[in-house]
Design a protein around this motif. Structure first.
Motif, PDB file in Angstrom:
ATOM      1  N   CYS A  73     -90.468  71.923  25.680  1.00 50.81           N
ATOM      2  CA  CYS A  73     -89.657  71.115  24.388  1.00 50.81           C
ATOM      3  C   CYS A  73     -90.705  69.907  24.184  1.00 50.81           C
ATOM      4  CB  CYS A  73     -88.258  70.427  24.949  1.00 50.81           C
ATOM      5  SG  CYS A  73     -87.655  69.506  23.695  1.00 50.81           S
ATOM      6  N   ASN A  91     -82.077  71.606  27.573  1.00 49.22           N
ATOM      7  CA  ASN A  91     -81.631  69.956  27.871  1.00 49.22           C
ATOM      8  C   ASN A  91     -81.319  69.282  26.613  1.00 49.22           C
ATOM      9  OD1 ASN A  91     -81.770  67.905  29.950  1.00 49.22           O
ATOM     10  ND2 ASN A  91     -83.542  67.017  28.782  1.00 49.22           N
ATOM     11  N   CYS A  92     -81.908  69.363  25.518  1.00 49.24           N
ATOM     12  CA  CYS A  92     -81.471  68.401  24.367  1.00 49.24           C
ATOM     13  C   CYS A  92     -81.408  69.337  23.105  1.00 49.24           C
ATOM     14  CB  CYS A  92     -82.881  67.420  24.309  1.00 49.24           C
ATOM     15  SG  CYS A  92     -84.072  68.020  23.306  1.00 49.24           S
ATOM     16  N   SER A  94     -83.071  71.059  21.147  1.00 47.01           N
ATOM     17  CA  SER A  94     -84.073  70.801  20.297  1.00 47.01           C
ATOM     18  C   SER A  94     -84.781  72.294  19.876  1.00 47.01           C
ATOM     19  CB  SER A  94     -85.069  69.742  20.716  1.00 47.01           C
ATOM     20  OG  SER A  94     -86.390  69.971  19.652  1.00 47.01           O
TER      21      SER A  94
END
Ligand SMILES: [Zn+2]
Length: 113
Positions: A73, A91-92, A94
């Motif tokens: 990422c 995780n995020c 994105s």
């Protein structure tokens, strides 16, 4: 079938490195295959058995090592193992990702006598 040309190059690599070492025989070829490539190991082995006939690499065992599809990422730095073609950071969330593993295809080692 694009496996045929890749199989021919595996054989060429094996034969030329065996000749360089003055080997009599190629026993085993280890190939790293990324999860994101669409090569089918079974086809490669079948083609190999045909194209290797009469060479010093005839009947060599092909061993395939899978390289996982990993994307990094660019927003949070997390590495995600991509599954089911989902191109998203676990995780995020994105989608600003860079592939760092999974597209490789190369001969890693060649066992000779
Ligand atoms: Zn992220």
């Amino acid at each position: 079938m694009h496996e045929l040309s890749i199989t021919q190059s595996i054989l060429n690599i094996a034969v030329s490195s065996a000749q360089k070492e003055h080997a009599k025989k190629v026993n085993k070829i280890t190939i790293v295959l990324g999860e994101m490539t669409d090569f089918i190991p079974q086809y490669i082995q079948e083609y190999y058995n045909i194209v290797s006939k009469g060479t010093i690499a005839e009947n060599a065992e092909l061993v395939f090592k899978k390289a996982p599809a990993i994307a990094r990422c660019l927003d949070c730095g997390h590495d995600t193992h991509l599954k089911d073609y989902k191109f998203i950071c676990e995780n995020c969330a994105s989608q600003n990702l860079k592939i760092i593993s999974g597209k490789e295809f190369f001969v890693e080692t060649i066992d000779i006598d």
